[in-house]
Design a protein around this motif. Structure first.
Motif, PDB file in Angstrom:
ATOM      1  N   UNK A  60      -5.062   0.471   1.444  1.00  0.00           N
ATOM      2  CA  UNK A  60      -4.425  -0.548   2.217  1.00  0.00           C
ATOM      3  C   UNK A  60      -5.026  -0.736   3.834  1.00  0.00           C
ATOM      4  N   UNK A  61      -5.486  -1.825   3.573  1.00  0.00           N
ATOM      5  CA  UNK A  61      -6.376  -2.216   5.030  1.00  0.00           C
ATOM      6  C   UNK A  61      -5.259  -2.066   6.183  1.00  0.00           C
ATOM      7  N   UNK A  62      -4.107  -2.138   6.139  1.00  0.00           N
ATOM      8  CA  UNK A  62      -3.257  -2.021   7.496  1.00  0.00           C
ATOM      9  C   UNK A  62      -3.358  -0.458   7.854  1.00  0.00           C
ATOM     10  N   UNK A  63      -3.442   0.237   6.877  1.00  0.00           N
ATOM     11  CA  UNK A  63      -3.525   1.797   7.162  1.00  0.00           C
ATOM     12  C   UNK A  63      -4.805   2.171   8.107  1.00  0.00           C
ATOM     13  N   UNK A  64      -5.870   1.447   7.474  1.00  0.00           N
ATOM     14  CA  UNK A  64      -7.244   1.637   8.102  1.00  0.00           C
ATOM     15  C   UNK A  64      -7.288   1.285   9.462  1.00  0.00           C
TER      16      UNK A  64
END
Length: 72
Positions: A46-50
Motif C-alpha cells: 500500500x503506497x499510503x503506508x510507504x
C-alpha cells in the motif's frame, strides 16, 4: 490498525520542550513504528503506508540531528 493510529499520534506530537531522554525515547518509538509498518507494507504494498513511513523517517531524522547537535 493500531500501528497506523500510533504513528499518526506520534507524528502529531509536539517536539518543543523535549528533554534529551524524551528525544531518545521518541527516536526509538519512531524506529519501532517504522519497522512495524514496514512488515504490513511487505504484505499489502500500500503506497499510503510507504508515505507514512517516509513522514516518520523525516521527523525521526530531525530528532536525531538535534540529539547529535548538528544543525542545518
Amino acid at each position: 490498525m493500531d500501528i497506523i493510529k500510533d504513528a499518526n499520534e506520534w507524528l502529531g506530537a509536539s517536539m518543543s520542550n523535549m528533554s534529551t531522554s524524551d528525544r531518545v525515547h521518541s527516536s526509538r518509538k519512531a524506529k519501532e513504528l517504522i519497522l512495524g509498518i514496514n512488515e504490513v507494507y511487505k504484505e499489502t504494498k500500500d503506497e499510503e503506508l510507504m508515505d507514512l513511513m517516509k513522514l516518520l523517517t523525516v521527523k525521526k531524522q530531525k530528532i536525531e540531528k538535534r540529539l547529535k547537535g548538528i544543525r542545518t
